[in-house]
Enzyme design. Structure first.
Site, PDB file in Angstrom:
ATOM      1  N   SER A   1     -28.520  47.062  55.891  1.00  0.00           N
ATOM      2  CA  SER A   1     -29.901  46.590  55.837  1.00  0.00           C
ATOM      3  C   SER A   1     -30.717  47.206  56.970  1.00  0.00           C
ATOM      4  O   SER A   1     -30.787  48.430  57.092  1.00  0.00           O
ATOM      5  CB  SER A   1     -29.909  45.062  55.881  1.00  0.00           C
ATOM      6  OG  SER A   1     -31.181  44.538  55.568  1.00  0.00           O
TER       7      SER A   1
ATOM      8  N   ASP B   1     -29.274  43.461  48.992  1.00  0.00           N
ATOM      9  CA  ASP B   1     -29.007  43.695  50.411  1.00  0.00           C
ATOM     10  C   ASP B   1     -27.505  43.748  50.698  1.00  0.00           C
ATOM     11  O   ASP B   1     -26.738  42.908  50.239  1.00  0.00           O
ATOM     12  CB  ASP B   1     -29.656  42.566  51.231  1.00  0.00           C
ATOM     13  CG  ASP B   1     -29.672  42.860  52.713  1.00  0.00           C
ATOM     14  OD1 ASP B   1     -28.620  42.677  53.355  1.00  0.00           O
ATOM     15  OD2 ASP B   1     -30.709  43.271  53.226  1.00  0.00           O
TER      16      ASP B   1
END
Length: 406
Positions: A37, A178
């Site tokens: 991320s 994510d």
């Protein structure tokens, strides 16, 4: 080979830029970098050696640089500024969110494409990899730069950052999520590339982290002991604070600084630390014993050693087998925190104590009588509230502060 792994955590990622600043001062060179991320996004900037650009972005960041949301709305949501005059604006924004199934991240996509130099990353000798999750295939993806199709690196980095609050977007016909949902700290990616010495920069975010059991792996963790805020707190003030925290925490990890919430350079010995602690006068020991509801019949020295010091260790969340040096440092840090001493400075133990007492003396009667005097009104509340116990402990020690002569 030295590797670096960067944890995911949204807005908390500013902390990693501060760590990077310290790494540069320490002359650390990484042959491999992995992240998830925001850790992947920061890692890409590290690989292309673009510190100034990364620093400028985070130093001046605003929420609308990441999400398509009005800064005014964001301040209302994050600052609990709801009232009858603006609540209709909030409902309008929530309606947009629901209809679009998430916040639009076009600003973030644009930022990534403007700052990413894919060619430079591919030419770099530094190994670079990150994590994402394919929702379409129900499969995690741990990918290195050589696995990514040409001209697609920005898209795959964006795919690693698709938090559930963001509007989903397809990449090559697939939906992504994510990477924190699979591995928010991909140390093992570097290990399997042959790295045995790895620095991991934690953000202490929610997300899955793989357990590691490699006896030949040496990991040094850099992590905060102060709150980094929310993963969506993309405000300048928070980002600049987190950058400074990352910088000082990294220096602490590699320059042998002591302390948890402060940065202390000391070589005080165990015997001296114990002597200082044991010099606390009988009056203070008696007050502390009453505060903790301890036996009033024990001799003062026994009460301090057998009961009060273990209580301090528990209150300050120290290890049970910690040293007297740790206890003394913890006490001085508690004094500094209580007196709101600036944490972004490298102190000696004696200087931190002096700064604490100077701050205290300037606020006597203005803060002490107004707030701390209320703490003992209900014994039941004191038993339940650890922070209030720490504050009252500090008040008693300050009252007898001449004993702590460093």
């Amino acid at each position: 080979m030295l590797g670096l792994t960067l944890e995911g955590g949204g807005a908390k990622g500013a902390y990693q830029i501060g760590a990077w600043q310290a790494f540069r001062e320490l002359n650390f060179e990484f042959q491999g970098i992995t992240g998830t991320s925001v850790g992947a996004l920061n890692g890409a900037l590290m690989v292309q050696e673009d510190f100034d650009k990364a620093y400028e972005i985070w130093h001046n960041i605003t929420p609308h640089m990441v999400m398509d949301i009005d800064d005014r709305i964001y301040e209302m949501l994050s600052g609990n500024q709801l009232n009858t005059a603006n609540i209709h604006i909030i409902f309008e924004e929530i309606g947009k969110f629901v209809k679009g199934f998430g916040f639009d991240t076009k600003p973030l996509e644009s930022l990534i494409k403007q700052t990413l130099d894919e060619e430079k990353i591919r030419r770099s000798k530094v190994d670079f990899g990150f994590v994402t999750v394919s929702l379409t295939d129900f499969k995690p993806m741990e990918i290195f730069k050589e696995d990514i199709p040409m001209m697609k690196m920005a898209d795959y980095l964006m795919a690693s950052s698709y938090l559930p609050i963001f509007k989903s977007k397809k990449l090559d016909g697939k939906n992504f999520l994510d990477g924190s949902f699979y591995n928010n700290l991909p140390i093992d990616m570097l290990y399997h590339k042959g790295y045995k010495n790895i620095i991991a920069v934690r953000l202490l975010s929610k997300g899955r982290i793989k357990k590691l059991s490699y006896p030949d792996l040496n990991i040094t963790y850099v992590q905060p002991y102060r709150d980094l805020g929310s993963i969506i707190d993309f405000t300048k003030k928070r980002a600049q604070y987190n950058m400074r925290l990352g910088y000082f925490d990294t220096l602490k990890a590699f320059r042998g600084l002591k302390g948890r919430r402060y940065y202390i350079k000391t070589n005080i010995k165990e015997e001296k630390a114990l002597r200082i602690i044991m010099s606390i006068r009988e009056g203070a020991i008696k007050e502390l014993g009453e505060l903790y509801y301890l036996s009033p019949v024990k001799a003062s020295n026994r009460l301090l050693l057998e009961d009060i010091i273990p209580k301090w260790i528990a209150l300050m969340d120290l290890e049970e087998n910690c040293s007297y040096v740790d206890v003394l440092i913890g006490l001085v840090e508690a004094l500094a925190d209580y007196n709101h001493v600036d944490c972004f400075y490298i102190y000696s133990l004696s200087n931190l104590l002096k700064r604490s007492m100077k701050s205290y003396n300037s606020s006597v009667g203005r803060i002490e009588n107004k707030n701390i005097g209320l703490l003992l009104k209900t014994e039941f509340l004191l038993k339940l509230n650890r922070e209030k116990l720490i504050q009252e402990t500090v008040r008693i020690i300050i009252k007898h502060h001449e004993d702590l002569l460093l």
